[in-house]
Design a protein around this motif. Structure first.
Motif, PDB file in Angstrom:
ATOM      1  N   GLY A   5      -5.967   3.332  -6.509  1.00 21.87           N
ATOM      2  CA  GLY A   5      -7.333   3.679  -6.875  1.00 21.87           C
ATOM      3  C   GLY A   5      -7.462   4.198  -8.285  1.00 21.87           C
ATOM      4  O   GLY A   5      -8.524   4.659  -8.689  1.00 21.87           O
ATOM      5  N   GLU A   6      -6.363   4.138  -9.039  1.00 20.68           N
ATOM      6  CA  GLU A   6      -6.365   4.630 -10.412  1.00 20.68           C
ATOM      7  C   GLU A   6      -5.686   3.612 -11.306  1.00 20.68           C
ATOM      8  O   GLU A   6      -4.738   2.954 -10.916  1.00 20.68           O
TER       9      GLU A   6
ATOM     10  N   HIS B 288      -9.065  -2.084   3.972  1.00 17.85           N
ATOM     11  CA  HIS B 288      -8.696  -3.263   3.207  1.00 17.85           C
ATOM     12  C   HIS B 288      -9.297  -3.163   1.811  1.00 17.85           C
ATOM     13  O   HIS B 288     -10.482  -2.858   1.635  1.00 17.85           O
ATOM     14  N   VAL B 289      -8.466  -3.397   0.783  1.00 19.81           N
ATOM     15  CA  VAL B 289      -8.931  -3.300  -0.598  1.00 19.81           C
ATOM     16  C   VAL B 289      -8.953  -4.665  -1.270  1.00 19.81           C
ATOM     17  O   VAL B 289      -9.891  -4.998  -2.002  1.00 19.81           O
ATOM     18  N   LEU B 290      -7.929  -5.470  -1.016  1.00 18.86           N
ATOM     19  CA  LEU B 290      -7.777  -6.707  -1.789  1.00 18.86           C
ATOM     20  C   LEU B 290      -6.935  -7.708  -1.017  1.00 18.86           C
ATOM     21  O   LEU B 290      -5.938  -7.342  -0.391  1.00 18.86           O
ATOM     22  N   THR B 291      -7.326  -8.969  -1.051  1.00 18.62           N
ATOM     23  CA  THR B 291      -6.465 -10.088  -0.680  1.00 18.62           C
ATOM     24  C   THR B 291      -6.651 -11.158  -1.732  1.00 18.62           C
ATOM     25  O   THR B 291      -7.783 -11.536  -2.048  1.00 18.62           O
TER      26      THR B 291
ATOM     27  N   ASP C   4      -2.107  -9.294 -11.632  1.00 22.52           N
ATOM     28  CA  ASP C   4      -0.962  -8.796 -12.399  1.00 22.52           C
ATOM     29  C   ASP C   4      -0.509  -7.434 -11.851  1.00 22.52           C
ATOM     30  O   ASP C   4      -1.151  -6.831 -10.989  1.00 22.52           O
ATOM     31  N   HIS C   5       0.625  -6.957 -12.368  1.00 21.19           N
ATOM     32  CA  HIS C   5       1.252  -5.733 -11.850  1.00 21.19           C
ATOM     33  C   HIS C   5       0.305  -4.540 -11.933  1.00 21.19           C
ATOM     34  O   HIS C   5       0.140  -3.790 -10.963  1.00 21.19           O
ATOM     35  N   ASP C   6      -0.326  -4.346 -13.072  1.00 18.40           N
ATOM     36  CA  ASP C   6      -1.205  -3.182 -13.241  1.00 18.40           C
ATOM     37  C   ASP C   6      -2.390  -3.233 -12.286  1.00 18.40           C
ATOM     38  O   ASP C   6      -2.809  -2.210 -11.737  1.00 18.40           O
ATOM     39  N   ALA C   7      -2.956  -4.438 -12.099  1.00 13.76           N
ATOM     40  CA  ALA C   7      -4.097  -4.570 -11.187  1.00 13.76           C
ATOM     41  C   ALA C   7      -3.677  -4.263  -9.749  1.00 13.76           C
ATOM     42  O   ALA C   7      -4.433  -3.663  -8.978  1.00 13.76           O
TER      43      ALA C   7
ATOM     44  N   GLY D  64       0.850  -1.183   0.000  1.00 10.01           N
ATOM     45  CA  GLY D  64       0.000   0.000   0.000  1.00 10.01           C
ATOM     46  C   GLY D  64       0.881   1.226   0.000  1.00 10.01           C
ATOM     47  O   GLY D  64       2.062   1.170   0.342  1.00 10.01           O
ATOM     48  N   ARG D  65       0.315   2.340  -0.385  1.00  8.44           N
ATOM     49  CA  ARG D  65       1.068   3.586  -0.391  1.00  8.44           C
ATOM     50  C   ARG D  65       1.408   4.001   1.030  1.00  8.44           C
ATOM     51  O   ARG D  65       0.791   3.542   1.997  1.00  8.44           O
TER      52      ARG D  65
END
Length: 495
Positions: free
Chosen positions: A237-238, A217-220, A227-230, A39-40
């Motif tokens: 968020g972009e 939480h966004v994703l697990t 993939d990298h872009d996802a 995460g950022r």
């Protein structure tokens, strides 16, 4: 075997005053797996780690180990048996020996030095750490200190380790050695939470990845399914392509040389280095940890005194080994370690960012608060520093924003030469993009840039790249180089 997760945080939340640091976040880590947390800066990773290590208790939700509730926060011994954290900033005590660090607070009331060192030697051998137990810990390299910390953690009985940016200060060869050890530990059933801003590493060593964004939480998901872009999209968020580097117009060969390094030698680090950097040119320097690249940049920036050779800026020789002389000559420096060399934690964002130009804010040592704040606000806008304001303590910033303050200070004097050492180490993808954009902008106005970095994505912004090997420039690669070209040169392989 209960089948319970090795570690889990269930619907955890944490607030600090009006700030929500973590909101209803859950995390489940399978036994023996290596789980990435990304995460950022400011996404909530550090807060979650503080809950998983017992430094803080959640305001809501629970933490469990092997299905059992976490110990009370004051019971530090119980926490040490369940979890250990190897932080980006070493917790090794430099003035103690390796053996003393390994058994800190566990050596008993009466220390018997012979048995202590023998126990330490056995422990180091068990984890294949080639370090003298009697050595002063402060004399160890970064890689050795990390391995000692890992050995110390496992010796206390825990089978769960949190690795916080473990590669931030390692070169490519040391990183690969670390990964080999991590895979071996995983094979023995050790569970790891791996925190990194380098997404390539996530794909290389982790089984599962969790993404936090804005304290949520966004994703697990299994690493192989994202993939990298996802992954970048989940973090920011972009939908963006962060690794694309726009072409820079070539610097005309007749452009004036802004920085000239001639015959520079520092005994034990590098020998006979000659480098010219023209105004507006970005020259990258890379190599292994023993290549001498960092010592070269520190010499140009005034932090080290060379054995022989000269550094000239605009045709004028710079007094060696003097940071004030380097500043006066027009050299701005972003040092290797922002925590130790780049920031004064007790000062504000404004004071840190404007330190070299504070004398311009008033006569006879007086600093006008109005001028200071106005200049700082301009820097905050220009470098996209996320802060509550100029008066905020710099220690309150995330890693990426703190690094932007360091860069703002380096550029505050409008230097003719900018020296950067690993400028994007330990920062998130968005901060990395902002930092490199600022470097390109400075070059576009005529600043000569010497950028030392282990990151290929940093080096892609350079007009050419010099590869150092055992203290000498082994290769000079023009724009358009391939990753294989750089890696081969770093490893001393002729292609």
């Amino acid at each position: 075997m209960t089948g319970a997760p090795a570690v889990e945080a269930v619907n955890t939340s944490k607030r600090f005053g009006a700030t929500t640091a973590l909101h209803d976040v859950s995390l489940s880590i399978a036994p023996g797996s290596t789980h990435a947390l990304v995460g950022r800066n400011g996404a909530g990773k550090s807060t979650l780690v503080s809950l998983l290590t017992g430094l803080q208790s959640p305001d809501a939700g629970v933490v469990r180990f092997d299905g059992e509730p976490a110990p009370p926060v004051p019971d530090r011994a119980a926490w040490r048996r369940r979890v250990a954290c190897v932080f980006q900033r070493s917790t090794i005590i430099a003035d103690l020996s390796v053996a003393e660090n390994l058994f800190l607070n566990r050596q008993g009331d009466f220390v018997r030095w012979g048995p202590l060192r023998r126990r330490a030697k056995q422990l180091l051998d068990d984890f294949a750490v080639d370090v003298d137990p009697a050595a002063r810990a402060g004399d160890l390299g970064v890689e050795q200190r990390q391995l000692v910390e890992i050995a110390r953690a496992l010796s206390q009985g825990t089978r769960f380790i949190i690795l916080d940016e473990p590669t931030a200060r390692l070169d490519a060869t040391a990183i690969e050695r670390l990964f080999v050890r991590l895979r071996a530990l995983s094979a023995t059933g050790v569970t790891m939470l791996f925190i990194s801003h380098h997404l390539r590493e996530v794909y290389e060593v982790c089984d599962t990845v969790t993404v936090l964004r804005d304290a949520r939480h966004v994703l697990t998901a299994p690493v192989g399914t994202v993939d990298h872009d996802a992954l970048v999209t989940a973090m920011t968020g972009e939908a963006v392509g962060l690794t694309t580097v726009g072409a820079r117009p070539p610097v005309p060969p007749e452009t004036q040389v802004a920085l000239r390094v001639a015959g520079l030698t520092l005994r034990g680090s590098y020998t006979s280095i000659d480098v010219d950097v023209r105004a507006g040119e970005i020259v990258g320097v890379t190599g292994s940890g023993s290549s001498g690249k960092v010592a070269l940049a520190e010499t140009v920036g005034g932090l080290r005194r060379p054995t022989t050779g000269t550094v000239t800026v605009g045709g004028r020789t710079v007094t060696p080994g003097s940071v004030p002389a380097a500043l006066a000559a027009g050299i701005g420096l972003v040092p290797h370690d922002r925590h130790r060399e780049g920031l004064i934690p007790l000062l504000s964002v404004a004071e840190n960012a404007t330190l070299p130009i504070a004398a311009s804010f008033g006569p006879a040592g007086y600093v006008s608060p109005t001028k200071l704040a106005a200049t700082a606000r301009a820097f905050i806008d220009r470098f996209d520093i996320h802060t509550s304001g100029p008066a905020a303590p710099v220690s309150s910033l995330s890693g990426g924003n703190a690094q932007k303050v360091v860069l703002a200070r380096a550029l505050s004097t409008a230097p003719s030469v900018l020296v950067l050492i690993n400028p994007t180490a330990g920062v998130d993808v968005r901060s990395k993009e902002s930092l490199l954009d600022a470097v390109r902008t400075a070059a576009g106005t005529g600043t000569a840039v010497l950028m030392v970095s282990d990151e290929l994505d940093d080096l892609r912004h350079c007009d050419r790249v010099l590869v150092m090997f055992h203290g000498r420039v082994a290769a000079a690669l023009p724009a358009g180089w391939s990753d294989t070209d750089v890696v081969a040169a770093v490893e001393g392989v002729t292609r």
